[in-house]
Design an enzyme around this catalytic site. Structure first.
Site, PDB file in Angstrom:
ATOM      1  N   THR A  86     -19.363 -33.472  -5.809  1.00 45.28           N
ATOM      2  CA  THR A  86     -20.204 -33.997  -4.725  1.00 45.28           C
ATOM      3  C   THR A  86     -21.657 -33.577  -4.909  1.00 45.28           C
ATOM      4  OG1 THR A  86     -18.441 -34.191  -3.083  1.00 45.28           O
ATOM      5  CG2 THR A  86     -20.668 -33.840  -2.241  1.00 45.28           C
ATOM      6  N   HIS A 205     -11.492 -28.430  -9.378  1.00 45.89           N
ATOM      7  CA  HIS A 205     -10.243 -28.387  -8.611  1.00 45.89           C
ATOM      8  C   HIS A 205      -9.439 -29.671  -8.697  1.00 45.89           C
ATOM      9  CE1 HIS A 205     -11.077 -30.703  -4.786  1.00 45.89           C
ATOM     10  NE2 HIS A 205     -12.281 -30.631  -5.282  1.00 45.89           N
ATOM     11  N   CYS A 328     -12.528 -39.576   6.884  1.00 41.79           N
ATOM     12  CA  CYS A 328     -12.674 -39.063   8.241  1.00 41.79           C
ATOM     13  C   CYS A 328     -14.091 -38.542   8.428  1.00 41.79           C
ATOM     14  CB  CYS A 328     -11.664 -37.947   8.481  1.00 41.79           C
ATOM     15  SG  CYS A 328     -11.457 -37.529  10.216  1.00 41.79           S
TER      16      CYS A 328
END
Length: 384
Positions: A86, A205, A328
């Site tokens: 990100t 990850h 979300c």
């Protein structure tokens, strides 16, 4: 030793089925051992000139070398560590000034939300970018400096983009090409030199490391301004002391990539078995991207009329971890922009779940996932 690299963590509850690998890949034992070794040595700040600092610096260099080896990074590329894909994606979009942005309609939010007034490349119903539309956009932007950003594989559907062809089109129009490869490394073969992109981002990850470490790889002649300023770490592009523990874990995980890839044929067989059984059990369901090239571990499955959160709760009560295809934001669940871009209805986007499996998945796990899915279907659709 090969099997040792794939000895992933075991959940305390042996009945628990983890089918959410695309969210986070379980941490492998060799990564845990590497992290514990770094902690036990009390490796300190890599910017320090004393011996302990230089030990930390060697960990950084070893990690860069492992990245080059694992995914074929050519010598004309720099490697910078970030906190994850990100941040690395944001550095591409926000740190390269004066460029117009051309991105696909199915990008990760870290690209969608950091791009500036982007030109959007549509995708077809299979989730593949429209290459003719890309050429048309680049032709209209001729004379401008342009970054094209199209992810290698989608995190929701698993659809793999024709990145080599995209790179060739971008370079034909003298633009630069970035790909977010966070979901690809460890699931499909990634060779940056062969594929031809100028920038690539990844996250530890997603292939067995721990959260907190990511990578931006880019052409050495490209000027990038930092979005996190500080003491000049990471070639001046990312201020702040490097996360040595997470980077050591990333480095160890990369050494297991070939072993992970060797498992993907088995994983694809299990994924295909899951989809075949579901399609035979019920009518009206849909596997998004089924006829496109996909990651071997990923299925995005639509159950008509049953909201994804209802499905997720039922799965969770039965000790099965899956996820939905919705993002979300501020507590509000919105339909997946990826599915809407592929032509799905709002109802389809709200009633789909993602099953993403991995090396620990067993045939009996697939059986339980199918049974659980059908129990939900019977209760909510058939009224049994």
């Amino acid at each position: 030793m090969a099997n040792e690299h794939l000895n992933l963590f075991s959940l305390e509850n042996s009945d628990y089925i983890y089918a959410d690998y695309n969210a986070t890949f379980p941490v492998s034992d060799n990564v845990k051992e590497s992290i514990l070794e770094v902690l036990s040595k009390q490796v300190l700040n890599p910017s320090s000139l004393h011996r302990k600092g230089q030990e930390a610096r060697r960990i950084l260099q070893d990690a860069r070398d492992n990245i080059r080896s694992a995914i074929g990074v050519p010598s004309n590329k720099e490697i910078v560590f970030t906190s994850g894909a990100t941040e690395a994606n944001s550095l591409v979009m926000k740190g390269i000034a004066g460029f117009q942005h051309v991105i696909s309609a199915v990008e990760h939010p870290s690209i969608l939300n950091s791009a500036c007034n982007p030109h959007i490349i549509p995708v077809n119903q299979g989730g593949i970018v429209d290459l003719l539309a890309l050429e048309r956009i680049l032709s209209e932007l001729k004379g401008n400096r342009v970054i094209v950003s199209v992810m290698m594989a989608n995190n929701e559907t698993g659809v793999v983009q024709p990145v080599k062809e995209i790179a060739e089109i971008a370079h034909k129009f003298e633009t630069i090409y970035h790909t977010d490869a966070a979901q690809s490394v460890g699931k499909i073969k990634v060779n940056m030199e062969d594929l031809g992109m100028d920038l690539l981002t990844l996250s530890a990850h997603k292939f067995g490391g721990i959260a907190g470490s990511g990578v931006l790889i880019f052409n050495k002649d490209l000027v990038i301004e930092p979005i996190i300023v500080g003491g000049g770490q990471e070639k001046g592009l990312r201020g702040g002391t490097e996360n040595i523990v997470a980077i050591a874990g990333l480095s160890a995980a990369l050494q297991s990539i070939s072993n992970l890839l060797s498992k993907m044929d088995e994983i694809k067989e299990l994924r295909d078995q899951l989809e075949c059984e579901l399609l035979n059990l019920a009518s009206g369901i849909k596997i998004f991207g089924k006829n496109s090239k996909r990651l071997p571990n990923t299925s995005l499955i639509y159950m008509p009329g049953v909201k994804s959160d209802v499905q997720l709760m039922h799965f969770d009560l039965n000790n099965i971890a899956v996820s939905n295809g919705s993002a979300c934001s501020s507590g509000k669940v919105e339909p997946s922009h990826v599915l809407l871009a592929m032509g799905a209805t709002r109802e389809q986007a709200e009633c789909s779940i993602r099953v993403s499996i991995g090396p620990q998945t067993k045939p009996q796990d697939i059986r339980k996932i199918v049974d659980c899915w059908y129990n939900i279907y019977e209760k909510n659709i058939l009224g049994k």
